[in-house]
Design a protein around this motif. Sequence first.
Motif, mmCIF file in Angstrom:
data_model
loop_
_atom_site.group_PDB
_atom_site.id
_atom_site.type_symbol
_atom_site.label_atom_id
_atom_site.label_comp_id
_atom_site.label_asym_id
_atom_site.label_seq_id
_atom_site.Cartn_x
_atom_site.Cartn_y
_atom_site.Cartn_z
ATOM 1 N N LEU A 1 0.811 -1.209 0.000
ATOM 2 C CA LEU A 1 0.000 0.000 0.000
ATOM 3 C C LEU A 1 0.850 1.267 0.000
ATOM 4 C CD1 LEU A 1 -2.842 1.343 0.302
ATOM 5 C CD2 LEU A 1 -2.453 1.254 2.770
ATOM 6 N N LEU A 2 1.899 1.307 0.799
ATOM 7 C CA LEU A 2 2.678 2.533 0.990
ATOM 8 C C LEU A 2 4.020 2.524 0.268
ATOM 9 C CD1 LEU A 2 1.931 3.076 4.771
ATOM 10 C CD2 LEU A 2 0.834 4.155 2.805
ATOM 11 N N ASP A 3 4.248 1.590 -0.628
ATOM 12 C CA ASP A 3 5.513 1.508 -1.363
ATOM 13 C C ASP A 3 5.484 2.475 -2.545
ATOM 14 O OD1 ASP A 3 7.878 0.833 -2.574
ATOM 15 O OD2 ASP A 3 7.261 -1.201 -3.125
ATOM 16 N N PRO A 4 6.345 3.515 -2.546
ATOM 17 C CA PRO A 4 6.358 4.462 -3.659
ATOM 18 C C PRO A 4 6.665 3.796 -5.008
ATOM 19 C CG PRO A 4 7.625 5.319 -1.829
ATOM 20 C CD PRO A 4 7.270 3.896 -1.495
ATOM 21 N N ALA A 5 7.414 2.701 -4.994
ATOM 22 C CA ALA A 5 7.723 1.998 -6.240
ATOM 23 C C ALA A 5 6.500 1.283 -6.805
ATOM 24 C CB ALA A 5 8.856 0.998 -6.013
ATOM 25 N N ASN A 6 5.479 1.105 -5.997
ATOM 26 C CA ASN A 6 4.256 0.433 -6.436
ATOM 27 C C ASN A 6 3.156 1.433 -6.797
ATOM 28 O OD1 ASN A 6 2.744 -1.917 -6.986
ATOM 29 N ND2 ASN A 6 1.798 -1.856 -4.969
ATOM 30 N N ALA A 7 3.397 2.725 -6.601
ATOM 31 C CA ALA A 7 2.388 3.768 -6.833
ATOM 32 C C ALA A 7 2.551 4.388 -8.214
ATOM 33 C CB ALA A 7 2.514 4.845 -5.765
ATOM 34 N N ARG A 8 1.441 4.547 -8.918
ATOM 35 C CA ARG A 8 1.433 5.144 -10.251
ATOM 36 C C ARG A 8 0.252 6.105 -10.379
ATOM 37 N NH1 ARG A 8 5.447 2.588 -10.046
ATOM 38 N NH2 ARG A 8 6.415 1.254 -11.559
ATOM 39 N N PRO A 9 0.401 7.188 -11.145
ATOM 40 C CA PRO A 9 -0.740 8.078 -11.386
ATOM 41 C C PRO A 9 -1.634 7.508 -12.482
ATOM 42 C CG PRO A 9 1.183 8.915 -12.520
ATOM 43 C CD PRO A 9 1.629 7.697 -11.753
ATOM 44 N N ALA A 10 -2.942 7.626 -12.304
ATOM 45 C CA ALA A 10 -3.877 7.109 -13.306
ATOM 46 C C ALA A 10 -5.151 7.937 -13.297
ATOM 47 C CB ALA A 10 -4.203 5.650 -13.017
ATOM 48 N N HIS A 11 -5.847 7.923 -14.434
ATOM 49 C CA HIS A 11 -7.189 8.492 -14.476
ATOM 50 C C HIS A 11 -8.099 7.596 -13.641
ATOM 51 C CE1 HIS A 11 -5.879 10.017 -18.581
ATOM 52 N NE2 HIS A 11 -6.219 11.112 -17.940
ATOM 53 N N ARG A 12 -9.118 8.164 -13.065
ATOM 54 C CA ARG A 12 -10.088 7.370 -12.314
ATOM 55 C C ARG A 12 -10.680 6.291 -13.219
ATOM 56 N NH1 ARG A 12 -12.195 7.313 -7.805
ATOM 57 N NH2 ARG A 12 -11.338 9.317 -7.173
ATOM 58 N N ARG A 13 -11.007 6.652 -14.470
ATOM 59 C CA ARG A 13 -11.619 5.703 -15.408
ATOM 60 C C ARG A 13 -10.660 4.560 -15.740
ATOM 61 N NH1 ARG A 13 -13.911 8.380 -20.577
ATOM 62 N NH2 ARG A 13 -11.856 9.306 -20.523
ATOM 63 N N CYS A 14 -9.391 4.884 -16.005
ATOM 64 C CA CYS A 14 -8.407 3.848 -16.347
ATOM 65 C C CYS A 14 -8.157 2.917 -15.163
ATOM 66 C CB CYS A 14 -7.097 4.491 -16.788
ATOM 67 S SG CYS A 14 -7.215 5.466 -18.302
ATOM 68 N N ASN A 15 -8.075 3.496 -13.973
ATOM 69 C CA ASN A 15 -7.849 2.713 -12.763
ATOM 70 C C ASN A 15 -9.016 1.763 -12.512
ATOM 71 O OD1 ASN A 15 -6.972 1.775 -10.304
ATOM 72 N ND2 ASN A 15 -6.777 3.786 -9.362
ATOM 73 N N SER A 16 -10.224 2.244 -12.694
ATOM 74 C CA SER A 16 -11.402 1.396 -12.490
ATOM 75 C C SER A 16 -11.465 0.279 -13.527
ATOM 76 C CB SER A 16 -12.676 2.231 -12.561
ATOM 77 O OG SER A 16 -12.712 3.145 -11.509
ATOM 78 N N ALA A 17 -11.121 0.602 -14.773
ATOM 79 C CA ALA A 17 -11.155 -0.400 -15.835
ATOM 80 C C ALA A 17 -10.103 -1.492 -15.605
ATOM 81 C CB ALA A 17 -10.941 0.259 -17.190
ATOM 82 N N LYS A 18 -8.959 -1.122 -15.054
ATOM 83 C CA LYS A 18 -7.895 -2.090 -14.787
ATOM 84 C C LYS A 18 -8.309 -3.062 -13.686
ATOM 85 C CE LYS A 18 -3.307 -2.325 -12.853
ATOM 86 N NZ LYS A 18 -3.271 -2.085 -11.432
ATOM 87 N N GLY A 19 -9.041 -2.559 -12.705
ATOM 88 C CA GLY A 19 -9.466 -3.417 -11.606
ATOM 89 C C GLY A 19 -8.282 -3.966 -10.835
ATOM 90 N N ASN A 20 -8.323 -5.233 -10.479
ATOM 91 C CA ASN A 20 -7.208 -5.820 -9.720
ATOM 92 C C ASN A 20 -6.315 -6.682 -10.606
ATOM 93 O OD1 ASN A 20 -8.774 -8.112 -10.083
ATOM 94 N ND2 ASN A 20 -8.391 -8.889 -8.024
ATOM 95 N N ARG A 21 -6.375 -6.437 -11.902
ATOM 96 C CA ARG A 21 -5.491 -7.172 -12.816
ATOM 97 C C ARG A 21 -4.063 -6.627 -12.697
ATOM 98 N NH1 ARG A 21 -10.244 -6.603 -15.515
ATOM 99 N NH2 ARG A 21 -9.635 -4.714 -16.621
ATOM 100 N N ALA A 22 -3.114 -7.436 -13.080
ATOM 101 C CA ALA A 22 -1.710 -7.018 -13.058
ATOM 102 C C ALA A 22 -1.479 -5.936 -14.096
ATOM 103 C CB ALA A 22 -0.818 -8.227 -13.331
#
Length: 91
Positions: free
Chosen positions: A58-79
């Motif tokens: 959750l708090l790892d900066p290397a795991n954080a990326r900026p995304a549009h709300r729409r793109c993030n929702s469409a990706k879901g929990n997929r890799a």
Amino acid sequence: MAGNPRNGRPYRRLVDQLRAQRLPCWLCGHNIGYQLDARHPLSFTLDHLVPLSRGGKLLDPANARPAHRRCNSAKGNRAAPHQPVRSSRRW
């Protein structure tokens, strides 16, 4: 009683650091409307490269990326999506 970790100070700090960079969406490559209301489909959200449900931190900066709300929702929990491989010339 523990609260939601996404409401905590460390998470908000990570979101603010990522927002300050003003990077484009890592999923589609288009600019993000950082000034838009948080409910707008093209507004900024923090996305995780490795989804939390698949062991991402959750708090790892290397795991954080900026995304549009729409793109993030469409990706879901997929890799993370794989970028298409481009050939050097048209076949």
